[in-house]
Design a protein around this motif. Structure first.
Motif, PDB file in Angstrom:
ATOM      1  N   SER A  30       1.028  -5.887  -8.590  1.00 50.02           N
ATOM      2  CA  SER A  30       2.044  -6.612  -9.181  1.00 50.02           C
ATOM      3  C   SER A  30       3.051  -7.199  -8.248  1.00 50.02           C
ATOM      4  CB  SER A  30       2.992  -5.876 -10.352  1.00 50.02           C
ATOM      5  OG  SER A  30       1.998  -5.598 -11.392  1.00 50.02           O
ATOM      6  N   LEU A  31       3.692  -6.501  -7.461  1.00 50.09           N
ATOM      7  CA  LEU A  31       4.659  -6.821  -6.443  1.00 50.09           C
ATOM      8  C   LEU A  31       4.106  -7.682  -5.097  1.00 50.09           C
ATOM      9  CD1 LEU A  31       6.777  -3.707  -6.200  1.00 50.09           C
ATOM     10  CD2 LEU A  31       7.135  -5.632  -7.601  1.00 50.09           C
ATOM     11  N   ARG A  32       2.980  -7.322  -4.833  1.00 48.77           N
ATOM     12  CA  ARG A  32       2.216  -8.126  -3.588  1.00 48.77           C
ATOM     13  C   ARG A  32       1.813  -9.219  -4.050  1.00 48.77           C
ATOM     14  NH1 ARG A  32      -3.568  -6.795  -0.893  1.00 48.77           N
ATOM     15  NH2 ARG A  32      -4.059  -7.894  -2.809  1.00 48.77           N
ATOM     16  N   PRO A  33       1.261  -9.767  -5.168  1.00 48.52           N
ATOM     17  CA  PRO A  33       0.810 -11.186  -5.403  1.00 48.52           C
ATOM     18  C   PRO A  33       2.041 -11.869  -6.222  1.00 48.52           C
ATOM     19  CG  PRO A  33      -0.131  -9.718  -7.219  1.00 48.52           C
ATOM     20  CD  PRO A  33       0.674  -8.666  -6.064  1.00 48.52           C
ATOM     21  N   LEU A  34       3.215 -11.167  -6.695  1.00 48.64           N
ATOM     22  CA  LEU A  34       3.979 -11.914  -7.389  1.00 48.64           C
ATOM     23  C   LEU A  34       5.261 -12.189  -6.354  1.00 48.64           C
ATOM     24  CD1 LEU A  34       4.465 -10.249 -10.999  1.00 48.64           C
ATOM     25  CD2 LEU A  34       3.219 -12.195 -10.398  1.00 48.64           C
ATOM     26  N   LEU A  35       5.471 -11.233  -5.470  1.00 53.07           N
ATOM     27  CA  LEU A  35       6.820 -11.656  -4.668  1.00 53.07           C
ATOM     28  C   LEU A  35       6.298 -11.716  -3.018  1.00 53.07           C
ATOM     29  CD1 LEU A  35       9.173  -8.562  -5.902  1.00 53.07           C
ATOM     30  CD2 LEU A  35       8.931 -11.048  -6.805  1.00 53.07           C
ATOM     31  N   GLY A  36       5.121 -12.147  -2.933  1.00 50.66           N
ATOM     32  CA  GLY A  36       4.732 -12.398  -1.507  1.00 50.66           C
ATOM     33  C   GLY A  36       3.959 -11.247  -1.103  1.00 50.66           C
ATOM     34  N   GLY A  37       4.282 -10.489   0.135  1.00 52.56           N
ATOM     35  CA  GLY A  37       3.755  -9.616   0.619  1.00 52.56           C
ATOM     36  C   GLY A  37       2.659 -10.141   1.347  1.00 52.56           C
ATOM     37  N   ILE A  38       1.244  -9.646   1.195  1.00 51.72           N
ATOM     38  CA  ILE A  38       0.208 -10.272   2.021  1.00 51.72           C
ATOM     39  C   ILE A  38      -0.308 -11.429   1.182  1.00 51.72           C
ATOM     40  CG2 ILE A  38      -2.437  -9.988   2.476  1.00 51.72           C
ATOM     41  CD1 ILE A  38      -1.807  -6.930   2.782  1.00 51.72           C
ATOM     42  N   PRO A  39      -0.234 -12.751   1.636  1.00 49.07           N
ATOM     43  CA  PRO A  39      -0.652 -13.794   0.703  1.00 49.07           C
ATOM     44  C   PRO A  39      -1.896 -13.655  -0.141  1.00 49.07           C
ATOM     45  CG  PRO A  39      -0.841 -14.473   3.024  1.00 49.07           C
ATOM     46  CD  PRO A  39      -0.490 -13.012   2.969  1.00 49.07           C
TER      47      PRO A  39
END
Length: 262
Positions: A30-39
């Protein structure tokens, strides 16, 4: 009693590992795809089409690696759930059988998350780029993810969470109360034999509802969707029992509030 008490730290360690892995899984899905992280993708100019991606060895190698990680997790999760393996584990590990299963599942999931290779140059199935979709679609996805995770945690609490994690088995063993499953009704045992995960719909929402569905995310969503679908075999009798149990639990949870209101 002393040997029995030694089982408690092992069960607690398995629970802590599973809890930490669950938190990491929320970040991964959830957090990676929604808030950035690894594109999820490398930008419109850097991406390739689907036909070109099938000829790109770097993309295929990353997808093959990710597929191997997912098959490792699915294989472990399915193999250790078979009656033959459970009987063998119960023979050698006794009451820690469920805790060991939970710990191995957590470790397999940790391998998937830590060694997952994104495919930023791969094609995307969909992407919210133009306004106002670039603003509102991620916000809608975020809201749906929050609702889904709240439902997942609520359902796990309605189900016997301590038993799912293996804590209740050790607790009952230490107190000499026997096996918790032996105290459940035949209808409950029938439901558990058909239901691999009580949160299938919510997990599918988390997997698919993203503003950008890149190639590696598509692989993750497709394989886990197939696994969740094949692992379920609920019939009308199971659904009636599940509905009755949910209503009973909700009634029990609402009773103290009713007493305070009186």
């Amino acid at each position: 009693m002393a040997p029995a008490l030694l089982l408690v730290p092992a069960a607690l360690a398995s629970f802590i590992l599973a809890f930490g892995t669950g938190v990491e899984f929320v970040r991964f899905t959830s957090l990676r795809p929604l808030l950035g992280g690894i594109p999820e993708s490398g930008g419109p100019d850097a991406r390739q089409g689907w036909l070109a991606a099938l000829q790109d060895h770097s993309i295929l190698a990353s997808l093959a690696w990710d597929l191997g990680l997912l098959l490792l997790f699915v294989g472990q999760h399915s193999l250790m759930a078979t009656e033959t393996v459970k009987a063998w584990m119960s023979r050698y590990f006794g009451v820690l059988q469920r805790s060991l299963y939970v710990a191995c599942t957590a470790l397999a999931l940790q391998l998937v998350m830590r060694y997952w290779e994104p495919v930023p140059r791969g094609p995307v199935l969909w992407e919210a780029r133009a306004e106002p979709w670039a603003t509102w679609v991620p916000l809608l996805c975020f809201v749906l993810h929050v609702i889904s995770w709240l439902l997942i945690f609520s359902i796990l609490l309605v189900f016997d969470y301590a038993e799912l994690m293996g804590l209740k088995q050790v607790y009952y063993h230490v107190l000499g109360l026997g096996e918790p499953l032996a105290l459940k009704s035949p209808r409950a045992l029938r439901l558990f034999s058909h239901l691999r995960h009580p949160v299938c719909v919510e997990l599918l929402t988390v997997l698919w509802v993203v503003p950008t569905l890149g190639t590696d995310r598509l692989l993750l969503a497709l394989l886990l969707t197939l696994y969740l679908g094949l692992a379920h075999g609920l019939d009308q009798q199971d659904l009636r029992y599940l509905r009755a149990q949910l209503q009973r639990k909700l009634h029990l949870l609402s009773r103290p509030q009713d007493g305070e209101a009186e």
